[in-house]
Design a protein around this motif. Structure first.
Motif, PDB file in Angstrom:
ATOM      1  N   LEU A  59       8.640  60.206  25.894  1.00 16.19           N
ATOM      2  CA  LEU A  59       8.748  59.041  25.011  1.00 16.19           C
ATOM      3  C   LEU A  59       7.479  58.208  25.075  1.00 16.19           C
ATOM      4  O   LEU A  59       7.163  57.459  24.164  1.00 16.19           O
ATOM      5  N   PHE A  99      24.545  53.465  20.466  1.00 14.23           N
ATOM      6  CA  PHE A  99      24.322  53.263  19.030  1.00 14.23           C
ATOM      7  C   PHE A  99      25.400  52.329  18.505  1.00 14.23           C
ATOM      8  O   PHE A  99      26.574  52.701  18.425  1.00 14.23           O
ATOM      9  N   ALA A 114      24.758  66.965  17.513  1.00 12.87           N
ATOM     10  CA  ALA A 114      23.373  67.237  17.132  1.00 12.87           C
ATOM     11  C   ALA A 114      22.980  68.663  17.462  1.00 12.87           C
ATOM     12  O   ALA A 114      22.238  69.302  16.727  1.00 12.87           O
TER      13      ALA A 114
ATOM     14  N   ARG B  44      24.844  62.129   5.857  1.00 16.94           N
ATOM     15  CA  ARG B  44      25.601  60.899   6.060  1.00 16.94           C
ATOM     16  C   ARG B  44      24.676  59.691   6.098  1.00 16.94           C
ATOM     17  O   ARG B  44      24.953  58.661   5.486  1.00 16.94           O
ATOM     18  N   LEU B 134      17.932  58.447  20.937  1.00 17.98           N
ATOM     19  CA  LEU B 134      18.079  59.551  19.982  1.00 17.98           C
ATOM     20  C   LEU B 134      17.289  60.761  20.455  1.00 17.98           C
ATOM     21  O   LEU B 134      17.776  61.891  20.428  1.00 17.98           O
ATOM     22  N   GLY B 135      16.054  60.491  20.908  1.00 17.21           N
ATOM     23  CA  GLY B 135      15.199  61.579  21.370  1.00 17.21           C
ATOM     24  C   GLY B 135      15.798  62.338  22.542  1.00 17.21           C
ATOM     25  O   GLY B 135      15.557  63.529  22.695  1.00 17.21           O
ATOM     26  N   SER B 138      18.736  65.282  21.496  1.00 15.94           N
ATOM     27  CA  SER B 138      18.386  66.385  20.590  1.00 15.94           C
ATOM     28  C   SER B 138      18.300  65.940  19.140  1.00 15.94           C
ATOM     29  O   SER B 138      18.634  66.703  18.244  1.00 15.94           O
ATOM     30  N   THR B 139      17.900  64.717  18.898  1.00  6.39           N
ATOM     31  CA  THR B 139      17.797  64.227  17.527  1.00  6.39           C
ATOM     32  C   THR B 139      16.439  63.577  17.343  1.00  6.39           C
ATOM     33  O   THR B 139      16.087  62.665  18.085  1.00  6.39           O
ATOM     34  N   ASN B 140      15.696  64.068  16.350  1.00  9.51           N
ATOM     35  CA  ASN B 140      14.394  63.482  16.069  1.00  9.51           C
ATOM     36  C   ASN B 140      14.597  62.169  15.305  1.00  9.51           C
ATOM     37  O   ASN B 140      15.161  62.177  14.210  1.00  9.51           O
ATOM     38  N   TYR B 144      16.156  61.491  11.594  1.00 10.78           N
ATOM     39  CA  TYR B 144      17.496  60.905  11.521  1.00 10.78           C
ATOM     40  C   TYR B 144      17.479  59.528  10.860  1.00 10.78           C
ATOM     41  O   TYR B 144      18.353  59.203  10.064  1.00 10.78           O
TER      42      TYR B 144
END
Ligand SMILES: Nc1ncnc2c1ncn2[C@@H]1O[C@H](COP(=O)(O)OP(=O)(O)O)[C@@H](O)[C@H]1O
Ligand SMILES: [Mg+2]
Lengths: 261, 261
Positions: A59, A99, A114, B44, B134-135, B138-140, B144
């Motif tokens: 990150l 979230f 995901a 979504r 998010l990172g 497994s979500t970019n 997203y």
């Protein structure tokens, strides 16, 4: 500062350096974490503990050094392989980082959905089961994170971190902001989860009780360097002046609070 | 003592800063768009952004359009009556609304509403570590959060502008027939005689550009905000100000492109 017992570490960090502007936060960190063990990193507020974890997760991009996970230098992996490595790391963030636009169960199941490890209905079931593992009633799943107390948010954050059964877990100040009893409960859950998954863990904290409960080994970060490493059980009688001052919370000693930078 | 070179240096610094910021925004936008081309696509998130952009902006865009159409009819009547050119009013209303006022006013309104909300939401997610989270799941985050919003902007603002065009013409029609005493069918006939497909297409192309700019500014400033509540506040302000200025600047450029010979 290398340790003979960790010839083939799960995580091997060498010479990790990161500066923000003129401020050097990490200054040549060397750290090994053996597979299946827990490392606690202690250090004052603003000493760069979170930056260390964020570097490992990709990150934050470090200025120099290497980070090997399972012998592969993750800083030099192509993006896709890097994402595959990251998919096996779970992280409990300092402030939860839930979230807030999603419900609790959607938070917990986020990684599963995901990674297409589960369809929505099944993911919901699994989320309920994972919530139960961290001591929450599955009905909590329908609430929104804002409706939860601090302790419950930590539990949900933990549930989300372990949901995809990662083999590496990071905990950023898991007990900060909780009362001592809740802190002990969360520590207990963390130890349970790490044991059950057989994960390798890095926890950062400035809570000594928590450090000795969670960690197998410990290291202390001060002014960008690891000034001490050893068994977590030795934290309170390490023989290192800085660790002693920190663990016993003394005002006088080698560590002087920096009031300006 | 004032060194004239200081002033030169300040101009130089300002220019460099502006070039760097433009480059950063362009890279961000390109990265966001490139994620639209590679799966997965978060439908979504796209639908949520589309509803936020279009449906919830309808009332404010509709009111703005009706009143602008009405005002143009009134103003051009005072200007033209002296020359006995009342019949031109229908044309002035429809051309200024479709070519210019519909896209620009809808763009500015949406920038204030949606651009601000996007910057605030992404900014809050940034400072509470939700984007970092998010990172780890497994979500970019670009894929997203950013890509669906960019696409929603490009699609939603033209839809809004169609409504704004119709209501703007209706506003002019109401004033012209009810107050200025024009013949309703004559007014409508002149309106449709003057309007060409090229006008409509040019107006909608502007709208799509503005929608992209609004989403880009909202996402860019929110995504890169730092420093707690204050940082989110200034990200929100920057997003609205930057989007508004860009809308007016691009309005000029596109007008030059479409209508100037
Ligand atoms: N993204 C960033 N940009 C600039 N400075 C940062 C950033 N992240 C952390 N820092 C700085 O690095 C230092 C260490 O931060 P951090 O690792 O969060 O401390 P802690 O040990 O309390 O977790 C702080 O002085 C902080 O201001
Ligand atoms: Mg921290």
């Amino acid at each position: 500062m290398s340790d003979p017992s960790t010839n083939d570490p799960k995580i091997r960090i060498r010479g990790l350096t990161k500066a923000f502007g003129t401020k050097t936060v990490l200054d040549g960190i060397d750290l090994d974490v053996a597979a299946g063990t827990s490392m606690v990193v202690i250090g004052g507020s603003g000493s760069g503990k979170s930056v260390l974890l964020k570097c490992i997760l990709g990150l934050i991009e470090p200025d120099a050094g290497s980070i090997e996970i399972d012998g592969r230098d993750v800083l030099r992996l192509p993006r896709q392989e890097r994402e595959q490595v990251n998919a096996r790391i779970g992280m409990l963030f300092q402030a939860g980082a839930l979230f807030d636009s999603l419900t609790v169960w959607e938070n917990v199941a986020f990684g599963l959905l995901a990674q297409h490890k589960a369809a929505r209905a099944e993911a919901r079931q699994r989320a309920g089961a994972i919530l139960a593992q961290v001591g929450l009633d599955p009905s909590v799943g329908d609430l929104s994170p804002a409706e939860l107390s601090g302790g419950m948010q930590k539990r949900v954050g933990l549930a989300r971190a372990i949901a995809a059964q990662p083999d590496i877990l990071f905990f950023d100040e898991p007990t900060t902001g909780l009362d001592p009893i809740m802190g002990a409960v969360i520590d207990g859950l963390i130890v349970d989860c790490v044991k059950r998954l057989g994960s390798t863990a890095i926890a950062i904290t400035h809570d000594m009780a928590s450090a000795t409960r969670i960690g197998d080994r410990a290291a202390m970060l001060f002014r960008g360097k690891l000034v001490w490493q050893g068994p977590a059980a030795d934290l309170l009688h390490s023989g290192n002046e800085m660790v002693d001052q920190f663990t016993h919370g003394r005002r006088d000693g080698p560590i002087q609070m920096e009031l300006r930078r | 003592m004032i060194d004239p070179l200081d002033a030169v240096a300040a101009v130089g610094r300002g220019t460099l800063g502006a070039v760097r910021a433009t480059g950063a925004v362009a890279l961000f936008g390109a990265a966001g768009l490139s994620h639209l081309l590679r799966p997965p696509f978060y439908g979504r998130m796209f639908l949520l952004a589309l509803v936020e952009f279009s449906y919830f902006s309808l009332p404010v865009v509709a009111l703005t359009a009706v009143f602008s159409g009405a005002v143009i009819a009134l103003q051009s009547f005072t200007g033209f009556s002296r020359f006995g050119a009342e019949s031109a009013i229908a044309g002035i209303v429809v051309l200024s609304v479709v070519r210019e006022l519909g896209p620009v006013l809808a763009g500015l309104m949406v920038a204030g509403r949606v651009g601000a909300a996007m910057a605030a939401e992404l900014g809050t997610m940034r400072v509470t570590d939700q984007i970092d989270a998010l990172g780890t799941l497994s979500t970019n985050p670009m894929k997203y959060l950013v890509a669906p919003r960019l696409l929603a902007g490009v699609i939603a603002v033209p839809l809004l502008v169609v409504v704004a065009d119709i209501l703007g013409v209706a506003g002019g029609f109401l004033v012209s027939t009810a107050k200025l005493g024009f013949n309703p069918s004559g007014y409508l006939t002149s309106t449709f005689n003057i309007l060409t497909t090229a006008d409509v297409v040019a107006g909608l192309a502007q709208a799509a550009t503005f929608g992209f700019l609004i989403a880009l500014m909202g996402c860019y400033h929110g995504y890169n905000s730092k420093g707690g509540a204050q940082g989110v506040g200034s990200a929100t302000t920057s997003a609205v100000v930057a989007a508004s200025i860009l809308i007016l600047a691009f309005d000029y450029v596109l007008t030059e492109l479409f209508f100037a010979r």
